[in-house]
Design an enzyme around this catalytic site. Structure first.
Site, PDB file in Angstrom:
ATOM      1  N   GLY A  21       0.821  -1.199   0.000  1.00  0.00           N
ATOM      2  CA  GLY A  21       0.000   0.000   0.000  1.00  0.00           C
ATOM      3  C   GLY A  21       0.854   1.248   0.000  1.00  0.00           C
ATOM      4  O   GLY A  21       2.069   1.195  -0.203  1.00  0.00           O
ATOM      5  N   GLY A  22       0.214   2.400   0.243  1.00  0.00           N
ATOM      6  CA  GLY A  22       0.915   3.666   0.189  1.00  0.00           C
ATOM      7  C   GLY A  22       1.980   3.804   1.262  1.00  0.00           C
ATOM      8  O   GLY A  22       3.029   4.408   1.037  1.00  0.00           O
ATOM      9  N   PHE A  23       1.730   3.243   2.445  1.00  0.00           N
ATOM     10  CA  PHE A  23       2.678   3.388   3.542  1.00  0.00           C
ATOM     11  C   PHE A  23       3.741   2.301   3.552  1.00  0.00           C
ATOM     12  O   PHE A  23       4.858   2.527   3.975  1.00  0.00           O
ATOM     13  CB  PHE A  23       1.932   3.365   4.887  1.00  0.00           C
ATOM     14  CG  PHE A  23       1.492   4.719   5.346  1.00  0.00           C
ATOM     15  CD1 PHE A  23       2.311   5.492   6.134  1.00  0.00           C
ATOM     16  CD2 PHE A  23       0.261   5.229   4.981  1.00  0.00           C
ATOM     17  CE1 PHE A  23       1.916   6.752   6.560  1.00  0.00           C
ATOM     18  CE2 PHE A  23      -0.148   6.484   5.399  1.00  0.00           C
ATOM     19  CZ  PHE A  23       0.686   7.251   6.191  1.00  0.00           C
ATOM     20  N   GLY A  24       3.404   1.105   3.098  1.00  0.00           N
ATOM     21  CA  GLY A  24       4.389   0.047   3.184  1.00  0.00           C
ATOM     22  C   GLY A  24       3.907  -1.253   2.590  1.00  0.00           C
ATOM     23  O   GLY A  24       2.900  -1.305   1.893  1.00  0.00           O
ATOM     24  N   VAL A  26       3.191  -5.490   3.439  1.00  0.00           N
ATOM     25  CA  VAL A  26       2.862  -6.416   4.515  1.00  0.00           C
ATOM     26  C   VAL A  26       3.335  -7.816   4.139  1.00  0.00           C
ATOM     27  O   VAL A  26       3.115  -8.277   3.013  1.00  0.00           O
ATOM     28  CB  VAL A  26       1.354  -6.429   4.803  1.00  0.00           C
ATOM     29  CG1 VAL A  26       1.043  -7.386   5.962  1.00  0.00           C
ATOM     30  CG2 VAL A  26       0.862  -5.029   5.138  1.00  0.00           C
ATOM     31  N   LYS A  40       4.326  -5.300   8.899  1.00  0.00           N
ATOM     32  CA  LYS A  40       4.161  -4.202   7.947  1.00  0.00           C
ATOM     33  C   LYS A  40       5.423  -3.346   7.964  1.00  0.00           C
ATOM     34  O   LYS A  40       5.761  -2.726   8.971  1.00  0.00           O
ATOM     35  CB  LYS A  40       2.945  -3.348   8.307  1.00  0.00           C
ATOM     36  CG  LYS A  40       2.702  -2.189   7.353  1.00  0.00           C
ATOM     37  CD  LYS A  40       1.437  -1.448   7.754  1.00  0.00           C
ATOM     38  CE  LYS A  40       1.149  -0.318   6.782  1.00  0.00           C
ATOM     39  NZ  LYS A  40      -0.092   0.399   7.137  1.00  0.00           N
ATOM     40  N   ASP A 137      -9.738   6.236   7.133  1.00  0.00           N
ATOM     41  CA  ASP A 137      -9.456   5.480   5.900  1.00  0.00           C
ATOM     42  C   ASP A 137     -10.231   4.163   5.904  1.00  0.00           C
ATOM     43  O   ASP A 137      -9.684   3.111   5.584  1.00  0.00           O
ATOM     44  CB  ASP A 137      -7.959   5.225   5.771  1.00  0.00           C
ATOM     45  CG  ASP A 137      -7.533   4.977   4.325  1.00  0.00           C
ATOM     46  OD1 ASP A 137      -8.307   5.326   3.416  1.00  0.00           O
ATOM     47  OD2 ASP A 137      -6.436   4.451   4.103  1.00  0.00           O
TER      48      ASP A 137
END
Length: 436
Positions: A21-24, A26, A40, A137
């Site tokens: 995803g946008g942050f990291g 998994v 994550k 979110d």
């Protein structure tokens, strides 16, 4: 520090990427004592680890049967990337998310299970709001499922007690349209202050996704979606009303209240829990049978996909096949050339939109690392109207090709149509990498 327990490489093995995803990204990882856990990791270009620790602390504070449990912080060098990294260590959810469930089912879950899902999400959100926390979110990919299909709310990277949502909107203007689709019209105003009604709106769109098995506004351009949401457009509920089903009628009534354009007219999660609890009590006895139906369908669909995959690869490598680039039999009989022909056959044959989407999703990290001409691909998508001017400029501003690709990947959240176009551009500009 809330998440004081540290996890190092000595107790971890069997790393398998399961989502990005946008942050990291998994990973499913085996821990010597806890069994399988989820870790994550932050993307390297996200800078400080404050965001990761903040998310871990949020999850720890919000301990609940319907919120994902966090075990601690990972610090080490994962086997796929021999550099120091940090991550959140969480419980592993065997059934993925609501998004993966509806994708694997090719549609919505049976009615009793769908009712349980929305009831449990409501309980989780009621818990967050009662503790003065906002999620910010709420969407299908952030609602995880355990082995018994019970709900766990996750991804609190944007959660906060009270703050301007401008950072969230900024991310959306940079391509996270998957989030935009679940955001209320007032959030388009950068001066908007987030309130509980923000999450209520997202819950209404989530309801629609669960009961239809679809993504809202799929394939529509970012600017059009943002404009039409402000004008009052919402997902089409007509299909849900065709069956004359009382539960679905009540769910349509609830979702339309939740996504009302006036935040003051939206219900609270206390109201939503009361409404969904009544429906849950009606369908509670049918949940066991619904889960068995889901398990049977998942096995059937997986078997079909495996069969189709096998047939596709056999056809691609068959020298007598008229599909793809046939070569003389004497060349195909040589193992080295046969392998090359299989690769070319796969890359050159006409894939469906879903096959292209799956290919791009499954190989995200590899594509980011190995693609050599990100700007050529970005320019092609821009000229096709698949990405907007601001996003194109944002991609161009990155110095490293890998960072350009990572930024470009955020635009793919707009849906399968954009992912398929990305695949086609990738095949045009980097065919050797794609075929490899």
């Amino acid at each position: 520090m809330l998440c004081s327990e540290k996890f190092g490489d000595e107790d971890l093995d069997q790393w398998t990427r399961i989502a990005g995803g946008g942050f990291g990204t998994v990973y499913r990882v085996r821990h010597q004592e806890k069994g399988f856990v989820a870790i994550k990791l932050l993307h390297q270009n996200t800078g400080s680890s404050d965001a990761l620790r903040k998310e871990a602390d949020c999850l720890k504070k919000m301990s609940s049967p319907y919120v994902l449990s966090v075990y601690g912080i990972y610090e080490g060098k994962p086997p796929h990337d021999n550099t120091e990294q940090q991550g959140i260590v969480m419980e592993f959810m065997e059934r993925g998310s609501i998004h993966t469930l509806t994708t694997d089912l090719d549609g919505p879950p049976p009615l009793p299970l769908a009712v349980q899902l929305v009831y449990q999400v409501a309980l989780g959100m009621q818990h967050l709001h009662s503790n003065k926390f906002l999620h910010h979110d709420l969407k299908p990919s952030n609602v995880l499922l355990d082995k018994d299909f019970n709900v766990k709310l996750a991804d609190f990277g944007l959660s906060r007690v009270t703050a301007s949502v401008s950072s969230n909107i900024q991310q959306s203007t940079e391509g996270t349209a998957g989030t935009l689709h679940y955001m209320p019209p007032e959030a388009i105003d950068l001066n908007c202050k987030a309130t509980r009604s923000f999450d209520v709106y997202s819950y209404g769109i989530l309801l629609w996704s669960i009961f239809t098995g679809k993504e809202p506004y799929e394939g529509k351009l970012f600017e059009l979606v943002a404009f039409r949401i402000q004008k009052g457009d919402r997902p089409d509920v007509s299909l849900l009303l065709e069956e004359k089903n009382e539960t679905k009628n009540k769910m349509v009534e609830l979702m339309t209240r939740c996504w009302d354009g006036d935040p003051n007219k939206r219900p609270t999660f206390n109201d939503i829990v009361d409404a969904t609890k009544r429906l849950f009590s009606v369908h509670k006895d049918g949940i066991g049978a619904a889960i068995q139906e889901v398990l049977s369908k998942l096995v059937h669909n997986q078997s079909q996909r495996s069969s189709q995959y096998h047939q596709t690869n056999v056809a691609a490598s068959d020298p007598s096949s008229t599909e793809g680039n046939a070569v003389p039999n004497d060349i195909v009989d040589h193992p080295r050339f046969a392998a090359q022909q299989t690769s070319v056959g796969f890359g050159s044959r006409n894939l469906t939109e879903q096959e292209k989407t799956t290919f791009v999703d499954d190989r995200r990290d590899y594509i980011i690392q190995e693609t050599t001409d990100a700007m050529a691909i970005a320019k092609e998508l821009w000229e096709m109207g698949m990405i907007h001017k601001e996003m194109y400029s944002s991609i161009k501003a990155n110095k490293k090709n890998e960072d350009k690709m990572r930024a470009l990947f955020t635009t793919l959240r707009q849906g399968n149509t954009v992912k398929a176009a990305f695949y086609d551009a990738l095949m045009k500009h980097n065919p050797k990498m794609l075929n490899s």
